[in-house]
Motif scaffolding. Structure first.
Motif, PDB file in Angstrom:
ATOM      1  N   ARG A   1       3.550  -9.946  -8.005  1.00 21.07           N
ATOM      2  CA  ARG A   1       2.576  -8.545  -8.563  1.00 21.07           C
ATOM      3  C   ARG A   1       3.001  -7.777  -7.786  1.00 21.07           C
ATOM      4  N   HIS A   2       1.858  -7.581  -6.443  1.00 24.54           N
ATOM      5  CA  HIS A   2       1.072  -6.966  -6.157  1.00 24.54           C
ATOM      6  C   HIS A   2       2.583  -6.440  -5.465  1.00 24.54           C
ATOM      7  N   GLY A   3       3.999  -7.000  -4.741  1.00 23.29           N
ATOM      8  CA  GLY A   3       4.729  -6.518  -4.655  1.00 23.29           C
ATOM      9  C   GLY A   3       5.216  -5.209  -5.008  1.00 23.29           C
ATOM     10  N   LEU A   4       5.504  -5.852  -6.149  1.00 25.48           N
ATOM     11  CA  LEU A   4       5.464  -4.605  -6.956  1.00 25.48           C
ATOM     12  C   LEU A   4       5.182  -3.734  -7.172  1.00 25.48           C
TER      13      LEU A   4
ATOM     14  N   LEU B   1       5.844  -1.682  -4.060  1.00 21.25           N
ATOM     15  CA  LEU B   1       7.129  -1.098  -4.109  1.00 21.25           C
ATOM     16  C   LEU B   1       7.808   0.100  -5.665  1.00 21.25           C
ATOM     17  N   LEU B   2       6.251  -0.084  -6.546  1.00 21.81           N
ATOM     18  CA  LEU B   2       6.445   1.003  -7.526  1.00 21.81           C
ATOM     19  C   LEU B   2       5.828   2.700  -6.703  1.00 21.81           C
ATOM     20  N   GLY B   3       4.720   1.317  -6.262  1.00 22.96           N
ATOM     21  CA  GLY B   3       3.955   3.070  -5.062  1.00 22.96           C
ATOM     22  C   GLY B   3       4.186   3.868  -4.573  1.00 22.96           C
ATOM     23  N   LEU B   4       5.876   3.148  -3.177  1.00 17.71           N
ATOM     24  CA  LEU B   4       6.595   3.678  -3.186  1.00 17.71           C
ATOM     25  C   LEU B   4       7.652   4.390  -3.483  1.00 17.71           C
ATOM     26  N   LEU B   5       8.119   4.487  -4.644  1.00 20.17           N
ATOM     27  CA  LEU B   5       9.099   5.053  -4.932  1.00 20.17           C
ATOM     28  C   LEU B   5       8.733   6.480  -5.941  1.00 20.17           C
ATOM     29  N   VAL B   6       7.307   6.077  -6.617  1.00 17.33           N
ATOM     30  CA  VAL B   6       6.699   6.744  -7.384  1.00 17.33           C
ATOM     31  C   VAL B   6       6.341   8.337  -6.330  1.00 17.33           C
ATOM     32  N   SER B   7       5.421   7.674  -5.264  1.00 21.00           N
ATOM     33  CA  SER B   7       5.251   8.395  -3.624  1.00 21.00           C
ATOM     34  C   SER B   7       6.388   9.324  -3.346  1.00 21.00           C
ATOM     35  N   ALA B   8       7.959   8.935  -3.403  1.00 24.54           N
ATOM     36  CA  ALA B   8       8.655   9.061  -2.649  1.00 24.54           C
ATOM     37  C   ALA B   8       9.161  10.330  -4.136  1.00 24.54           C
TER      38      ALA B   8
ATOM     39  N   LEU C   1       6.031  13.713   3.659  1.00 25.54           N
ATOM     40  CA  LEU C   1       6.361  12.297   3.793  1.00 25.54           C
ATOM     41  C   LEU C   1       6.061  11.123   4.257  1.00 25.54           C
ATOM     42  N   LEU C   2       4.421  11.872   3.762  1.00 30.75           N
ATOM     43  CA  LEU C   2       3.303  10.808   4.977  1.00 30.75           C
ATOM     44  C   LEU C   2       3.089   9.457   4.152  1.00 30.75           C
ATOM     45  N   ILE C   3       2.956   9.843   3.110  1.00 31.08           N
ATOM     46  CA  ILE C   3       2.520   8.792   1.773  1.00 31.08           C
ATOM     47  C   ILE C   3       3.443   7.864   1.300  1.00 31.08           C
ATOM     48  N   PRO C   4       5.179   8.695   1.146  1.00 27.65           N
ATOM     49  CA  PRO C   4       5.960   8.021   1.469  1.00 27.65           C
ATOM     50  C   PRO C   4       6.340   6.285   3.102  1.00 27.65           C
TER      51      PRO C   4
ATOM     52  N   LEU D   1       4.784  -2.195   2.109  1.00 32.25           N
ATOM     53  CA  LEU D   1       5.647  -2.645   1.762  1.00 32.25           C
ATOM     54  C   LEU D   1       6.349  -3.918   2.866  1.00 32.25           C
ATOM     55  N   CYS D   2       6.601  -3.520   4.303  1.00 30.59           N
ATOM     56  CA  CYS D   2       7.010  -4.603   4.847  1.00 30.59           C
ATOM     57  C   CYS D   2       6.197  -5.319   5.214  1.00 30.59           C
ATOM     58  N   PHE D   3       4.429  -5.449   5.498  1.00 29.77           N
ATOM     59  CA  PHE D   3       3.486  -6.246   6.296  1.00 29.77           C
ATOM     60  C   PHE D   3       3.363  -7.447   4.951  1.00 29.77           C
ATOM     61  N   PHE D   4       3.529  -6.604   3.553  1.00 30.93           N
ATOM     62  CA  PHE D   4       3.551  -7.986   2.517  1.00 30.93           C
ATOM     63  C   PHE D   4       4.507  -8.596   2.453  1.00 30.93           C
TER      64      PHE D   4
END
Length: 297
Positions: free
Chosen positions: A47-50, A53-60, A263-266, A273-276
């Protein structure tokens, strides 16, 4: 002998068992902390990975809204720079594997020296272990970067000494110390009866260590060893401070090339996400090994 079904004694005091596996001790410590808090301690789950991923999409999405429709979509920018970022992440993995291999090899011998019968050897190895174990990783990294030569002369040939290799050596030093403690603790956790039985069969100390004691220590050392590797992998980002072209360094170069502050946060969310995705299987495997090798009281 303990009575079957009787209550276990307090591990802080006298116990029926001569040892307790490190994994079981860690589980008992966790259970005690959960009882004190009245709730379960957080564990790394899928769930932490999700969430990442959600944080990546929202920040993007937020970054795209800030930039406007005229600029290239954020996710397309990440995909375009994906080979560069993954190449840097591969560098992180290579550094972690090499540092762990060197640290395990040297740390095993250092741990065996800590249980030596010779006082100077035992005391000297203990001092080395404690020094590198308690020294800040970044400080050791800087020492290796600036004290090691830039090139070596071997048989009249000039061989360059790259920065990534210096960073690998710098990160392997605390690994050496921690592996030394893992080995020392695992050897000391073996029941004394194993040593006495081996001596009664006329085994010398070297034969006892390599043929009887160390094979039993492997399963006890695996969970903390894997946990140390996960920590080391996440610590490889420290190499970016000294200019090694790993993933964090490449992410900074991507940001500089795009010249888009939004682009900093995305970008850094993608790095996280890659490290996770790399460390999560290691964490789950470590938990499984802890459960498998724990002592049944």
């Amino acid at each position: 002998m303990s009575r079957r079904g009787g209550p276990p004694r307090d591990l802080a005091g006298e116990t029926d068992l001569p040892v307790l596996l490190p994994a079981a001790a860690a589980l008992q410590h966790r259970a005690r902390r959960e009882r004190e808090l009245g709730a379960a301690l957080p564990r790394l789950t899928w769930r932490h990975g999700l969430v990442l991923l959600l944080g990546l999409l929202v920040s993007a999405g937020l970054a795209q809204a800030q930039a406007g429709a005229a600029k290239e979509p954020v996710l397309e920018v990440i995909v375009r720079w994906l080979p560069v970022l993954l190449e840097g992440f591969l560098f992180n993995i290579v550094i972690s594997v090499l540092a762990m291999a060197f640290g395990t090899l040297v740390g095993t011998w250092l741990g065996l020296m800590q249980i030596s019968l010779l006082l100077p050897v035992r005391a000297g190895s203990w001092v080395v272990t404690q020094f590198f174990r308690n020294a800040p990783w970044l400080v050791l990294l800087f020492y290796c970067m600036f004290l090691l030569p830039f090139e070596l002369r071997i048989l009249g040939l000039t061989v360059p000494f790259p920065d990534w290799l210096k960073a690998t050596i710098g990160l392997s030093l605390p690994v050496v110390a921690n592996v030394s403690e893992i080995v020392r603790g695992a050897v000391n956790s073996i029941p004394s009866g194993q040593w006495e039985a081996s001596e009664s069969l006329a085994f010398n100390r070297r034969q006892v260590l390599w043929m009887i004691i160390l094979p039993q220590c492997v399963k006890r050392m695996l969970p903390p060893w894997m946990n140390l590797y996960a920590i080391l992998t996440m610590a490889t980002v420290l190499a970016s401070v000294v200019g090694v072209s790993e993933m964090m360094t490449q992410a900074g170069r991507v940001l500089a090339a795009e010249n888009r502050p939004e682009l900093l946060i995305p970008i850094y969310s993608f790095v996280l996400l890659c490290f996770f995705l790399y460390c999560y299987p290691i964490a789950r495997w470590t938990v499984a090994l802890e459960r498998r090798f724990q002592v049944r009281l």
